[in-house]
Design an enzyme around this catalytic site. Structure first.
Site, PDB file in Angstrom:
ATOM      1  N   GLU A 148      -2.589  19.483   7.751  1.00 31.26           N
ATOM      2  CA  GLU A 148      -3.743  18.827   8.355  1.00 31.26           C
ATOM      3  C   GLU A 148      -4.056  19.483   9.687  1.00 31.26           C
ATOM      4  OE1 GLU A 148      -2.930  14.654   8.412  1.00 31.26           O
ATOM      5  OE2 GLU A 148      -2.833  14.549   6.226  1.00 31.26           O
ATOM      6  N   HIS A 202      -7.909  13.925  -3.648  1.00 29.28           N
ATOM      7  CA  HIS A 202      -7.917  15.384  -3.526  1.00 29.28           C
ATOM      8  C   HIS A 202      -6.503  15.944  -3.686  1.00 29.28           C
ATOM      9  CE1 HIS A 202     -11.840  17.158  -2.084  1.00 29.28           C
ATOM     10  NE2 HIS A 202     -12.151  15.873  -2.165  1.00 29.28           N
TER      11      HIS A 202
END
Length: 182
Positions: A71, A59
């Protein structure tokens, strides 16, 4: 609720596994980007094993330099509040992994969904959210899986009510459920 402009939109992208929803959502988010602004990718996945680490890396490689990655496995509303800005789209990928993280951490998914939707409504910039549609198959054979499916359905309904556009992607083809596909 205050009416949002084109550059301040909430878009929910739903689809099955490998349906093309993430690629579509990335294109959609970049289309909301102002010149000289970078898009933020809020990743909810955690690399718990080698296969998941490889998926995350694939990704990242596909996205390229137009994206910053942050994240955030649990506090999506907080991350959106901290990072949302006009012309700098946020892409959340994905809500079903976030839901898994919530359930694993014993956080009430309905309360978290309510907090997320309040954060989306207050966001100062565009947010595109990706999620797996898990309610189209057979009834799961165990309680945890049924609880997950039910919580995902409630989450999708809440986010869909907040979103300006809701798009279902199958075989790489977007279908507008609410609003538009572009």
């Amino acid at each position: 609720m205050k009416r949002r402009s084109t550059t301040e939109s909430i878009v929910l992208v739903l689809g099955g596994a490998r349906s093309g929803k993430s690629a579509y959502a990335e294109e959609r988010a970049l289309a909301l980007r102002a010149p000289r602004k970078r898009a933020l990718y809020l990743a909810t996945a955690e690399a718990g094993d080698g296969e998941m680490a490889a998926r995350i890396q694939a990704h990242r490689a596909r996205r390229g330099s137009a994206w910053l990655t942050h994240e955030e496995p649990l506090d999506l509303a907080g991350a959106i509040a901290r990072h949302a800005a006009p012309g700098a789209p946020i892409l959340v990928d994905c809500l079903t992994l976030w839901l898994s993280n919530l359930l694993h951490s014993r956080i009430d998914p309905d309360a978290a969904a309510e907090t997320l939707c309040a954060g989306l409504a207050a966001a100062k910039g565009p947010v595109v959210l990706v999620s797996n549609e898990v309610g189209l198959g057979i009834v799961p054979d165990n309680k945890l899986a049924r609880d997950f499916r039910d919580a995902a359905g409630r989450l999708h309904q809440r986010v869909a009510r907040t979103a300006r556009d809701v798009v279902f992607v199958a075989a790489g083809l977007p279908l507008a459920l609410k609003g538009k596909t572009k």
